[in-house]
Write a protein that holds these residues in place. Structure first.
Motif, PDB file in Angstrom:
ATOM      1  N   ILE A  13       0.846  -1.193   0.000  1.00  0.00           N
ATOM      2  CA  ILE A  13       0.000   0.000   0.000  1.00  0.00           C
ATOM      3  C   ILE A  13       0.879   1.241   0.000  1.00  0.00           C
ATOM      4  O   ILE A  13       1.813   1.347   0.802  1.00  0.00           O
ATOM      5  CB  ILE A  13      -0.921   0.020   1.239  1.00  0.00           C
ATOM      6  N   GLU A  14       0.544   2.177  -0.846  1.00  0.00           N
ATOM      7  CA  GLU A  14       1.246   3.453  -0.843  1.00  0.00           C
ATOM      8  C   GLU A  14       0.678   4.297   0.293  1.00  0.00           C
ATOM      9  O   GLU A  14      -0.291   5.033   0.138  1.00  0.00           O
ATOM     10  CB  GLU A  14       1.095   4.173  -2.183  1.00  0.00           C
ATOM     11  N   ALA A  15       1.294   4.127   1.469  1.00  0.00           N
ATOM     12  CA  ALA A  15       0.848   4.805   2.690  1.00  0.00           C
ATOM     13  C   ALA A  15       1.950   4.647   3.725  1.00  0.00           C
ATOM     14  O   ALA A  15       2.932   3.939   3.500  1.00  0.00           O
ATOM     15  CB  ALA A  15      -0.445   4.182   3.200  1.00  0.00           C
ATOM     16  N   THR A  16       1.763   5.280   4.862  1.00  0.00           N
ATOM     17  CA  THR A  16       2.692   5.100   5.973  1.00  0.00           C
ATOM     18  C   THR A  16       2.139   4.031   6.911  1.00  0.00           C
ATOM     19  O   THR A  16       0.931   3.752   6.909  1.00  0.00           O
ATOM     20  CB  THR A  16       2.856   6.409   6.769  1.00  0.00           C
ATOM     21  N   GLY A  28     -14.479   4.881  12.229  1.00  0.00           N
ATOM     22  CA  GLY A  28     -14.924   5.652  11.073  1.00  0.00           C
ATOM     23  C   GLY A  28     -14.220   5.236   9.795  1.00  0.00           C
ATOM     24  O   GLY A  28     -14.835   5.195   8.723  1.00  0.00           O
ATOM     25  N   GLU A  29     -12.949   4.926   9.904  1.00  0.00           N
ATOM     26  CA  GLU A  29     -12.196   4.460   8.737  1.00  0.00           C
ATOM     27  C   GLU A  29     -12.656   3.073   8.316  1.00  0.00           C
ATOM     28  O   GLU A  29     -12.818   2.812   7.124  1.00  0.00           O
ATOM     29  CB  GLU A  29     -10.691   4.436   9.034  1.00  0.00           C
ATOM     30  N   THR A  30     -12.844   2.162   9.278  1.00  0.00           N
ATOM     31  CA  THR A  30     -13.244   0.804   8.903  1.00  0.00           C
ATOM     32  C   THR A  30     -14.625   0.792   8.266  1.00  0.00           C
ATOM     33  O   THR A  30     -14.880   0.000   7.362  1.00  0.00           O
ATOM     34  CB  THR A  30     -13.176  -0.179  10.096  1.00  0.00           C
ATOM     35  N   VAL A  31     -15.494   1.685   8.702  1.00  0.00           N
ATOM     36  CA  VAL A  31     -16.816   1.795   8.074  1.00  0.00           C
ATOM     37  C   VAL A  31     -16.656   2.125   6.596  1.00  0.00           C
ATOM     38  O   VAL A  31     -17.356   1.574   5.744  1.00  0.00           O
ATOM     39  CB  VAL A  31     -17.677   2.864   8.787  1.00  0.00           C
ATOM     40  N   ALA A  32     -15.715   3.002   6.275  1.00  0.00           N
ATOM     41  CA  ALA A  32     -15.549   3.457   4.904  1.00  0.00           C
ATOM     42  C   ALA A  32     -15.180   2.323   3.947  1.00  0.00           C
ATOM     43  O   ALA A  32     -15.738   2.235   2.854  1.00  0.00           O
ATOM     44  CB  ALA A  32     -14.483   4.555   4.841  1.00  0.00           C
ATOM     45  N   TYR A  33     -14.264   1.446   4.322  1.00  0.00           N
ATOM     46  CA  TYR A  33     -13.816   0.420   3.383  1.00  0.00           C
ATOM     47  C   TYR A  33     -14.302  -0.986   3.716  1.00  0.00           C
ATOM     48  O   TYR A  33     -14.260  -1.879   2.879  1.00  0.00           O
ATOM     49  CB  TYR A  33     -12.280   0.409   3.262  1.00  0.00           C
ATOM     50  N   TRP A  34     -14.760  -1.216   4.968  1.00  0.00           N
ATOM     51  CA  TRP A  34     -15.154  -2.558   5.402  1.00  0.00           C
ATOM     52  C   TRP A  34     -16.668  -2.694   5.538  1.00  0.00           C
ATOM     53  O   TRP A  34     -17.220  -3.782   5.516  1.00  0.00           O
ATOM     54  CB  TRP A  34     -14.489  -2.856   6.740  1.00  0.00           C
ATOM     55  N   GLY A  35     -17.331  -1.539   5.728  1.00  0.00           N
ATOM     56  CA  GLY A  35     -18.774  -1.570   5.903  1.00  0.00           C
ATOM     57  C   GLY A  35     -19.213  -1.884   7.317  1.00  0.00           C
ATOM     58  O   GLY A  35     -20.394  -2.046   7.576  1.00  0.00           O
ATOM     59  N   LEU A 135      -9.296  -1.298   1.535  1.00  0.00           N
ATOM     60  CA  LEU A 135      -8.451  -0.465   2.401  1.00  0.00           C
ATOM     61  C   LEU A 135      -7.350   0.202   1.572  1.00  0.00           C
ATOM     62  O   LEU A 135      -7.116   1.408   1.685  1.00  0.00           O
ATOM     63  CB  LEU A 135      -7.844  -1.335   3.508  1.00  0.00           C
ATOM     64  N   LYS A 136      -6.695  -0.573   0.731  1.00  0.00           N
ATOM     65  CA  LYS A 136      -5.629  -0.056  -0.134  1.00  0.00           C
ATOM     66  C   LYS A 136      -6.160   1.049  -1.044  1.00  0.00           C
ATOM     67  O   LYS A 136      -5.561   2.116  -1.165  1.00  0.00           O
ATOM     68  CB  LYS A 136      -5.055  -1.211  -0.963  1.00  0.00           C
ATOM     69  N   THR A 137      -7.312   0.802  -1.656  1.00  0.00           N
ATOM     70  CA  THR A 137      -7.910   1.793  -2.556  1.00  0.00           C
ATOM     71  C   THR A 137      -8.247   3.076  -1.803  1.00  0.00           C
ATOM     72  O   THR A 137      -7.979   4.175  -2.281  1.00  0.00           O
ATOM     73  CB  THR A 137      -9.160   1.204  -3.238  1.00  0.00           C
ATOM     74  N   GLU A 140      -5.009   5.000  -0.980  1.00  0.00           N
ATOM     75  CA  GLU A 140      -4.292   5.502  -2.155  1.00  0.00           C
ATOM     76  C   GLU A 140      -5.088   6.503  -2.984  1.00  0.00           C
ATOM     77  O   GLU A 140      -4.501   7.333  -3.670  1.00  0.00           O
ATOM     78  CB  GLU A 140      -3.848   4.331  -3.028  1.00  0.00           C
ATOM     79  N   THR A 141      -6.423   6.434  -2.910  1.00  0.00           N
ATOM     80  CA  THR A 141      -7.235   7.317  -3.759  1.00  0.00           C
ATOM     81  C   THR A 141      -8.159   8.234  -2.973  1.00  0.00           C
ATOM     82  O   THR A 141      -8.736   9.150  -3.547  1.00  0.00           O
ATOM     83  CB  THR A 141      -8.118   6.500  -4.735  1.00  0.00           C
ATOM     84  N   GLY A 142      -8.361   7.934  -1.678  1.00  0.00           N
ATOM     85  CA  GLY A 142      -9.279   8.728  -0.878  1.00  0.00           C
ATOM     86  C   GLY A 142     -10.709   8.213  -0.880  1.00  0.00           C
ATOM     87  O   GLY A 142     -11.587   8.784  -0.242  1.00  0.00           O
ATOM     88  N   ARG A 143     -10.959   7.125  -1.608  1.00  0.00           N
ATOM     89  CA  ARG A 143     -12.290   6.519  -1.604  1.00  0.00           C
ATOM     90  C   ARG A 143     -12.129   5.000  -1.663  1.00  0.00           C
ATOM     91  O   ARG A 143     -11.226   4.492  -2.295  1.00  0.00           O
ATOM     92  CB  ARG A 143     -13.135   7.033  -2.759  1.00  0.00           C
TER      93      ARG A 143
END
Length: 153
Positions: A13-16, A28-35, A135-137, A140-143
């Protein structure tokens, strides 16, 4: 033999490491990509839950935090609610996230151990292929990916 199967997965993943850790542990983050919202204080011995986002407060998965070393390693038990997920035993497996710098990117490894049989391993694999991809998407893309992980083939 029951309880001995393992699923392993690695992605880059291009991230830290801090961004990946935050994405794994912030509801809040897990809701975004995991549902689902992964809810805990993430201290060893603490309970964690993967809660639905429909306002019901229902946890579809629960467990205990076995190891928490921000931002490099998180180990939890994984079980259906009521299975006694604080300790290893029937119906309880273990999930380990390893987060390591790999040059300017991060290597995220995921190991799901103690799966009860081939059907459980296959079901875990279906989700685990989709969740890190979303999560990777997101990082790396914000969505996140446009479909919930459980809706992906």
């Amino acid at each position: 033999m029951a309880g001995t199967l393992t699923f392993d997965y690695v992605t880059y993943i291009e991230a830290t490491p801090e961004q990946v850790w935050h994405a794994l542990t912030d509801p809040g983050e897990t809701v975004a990509y995991w549902g689902h919202g992964n809810v805990s204080d993430w201290r060893p011995g603490s309970r964690w839950e993967r809660r639905r986002t429909d306002g019901s407060g229902i946890a579809d998965v629960e467990g205990a935090v076995l190891e928490s070393s921000p931002p490099t390693r998180l180990v939890t038990t994984w079980a259906e609610p009521g299975a006694g997920a604080a300790e290893a035993g029937p119906g309880v497996s273990t999930v380990t996230f390893g987060i390591e710098p790999y040059g300017e990117i991060v290597r995220l490894s995921l190991t799901h151990e103690g799966l009860a049989g081939a059907a459980e391993r296959d079901a875990a694999a279906q989700g685990w292929y989709a969740v890190p991809a979303s999560l990777k998407t997101l990082l790396e893309t914000g969505r996140p990916l446009p479909r919930e992980p459980w809706a992906m083939p």
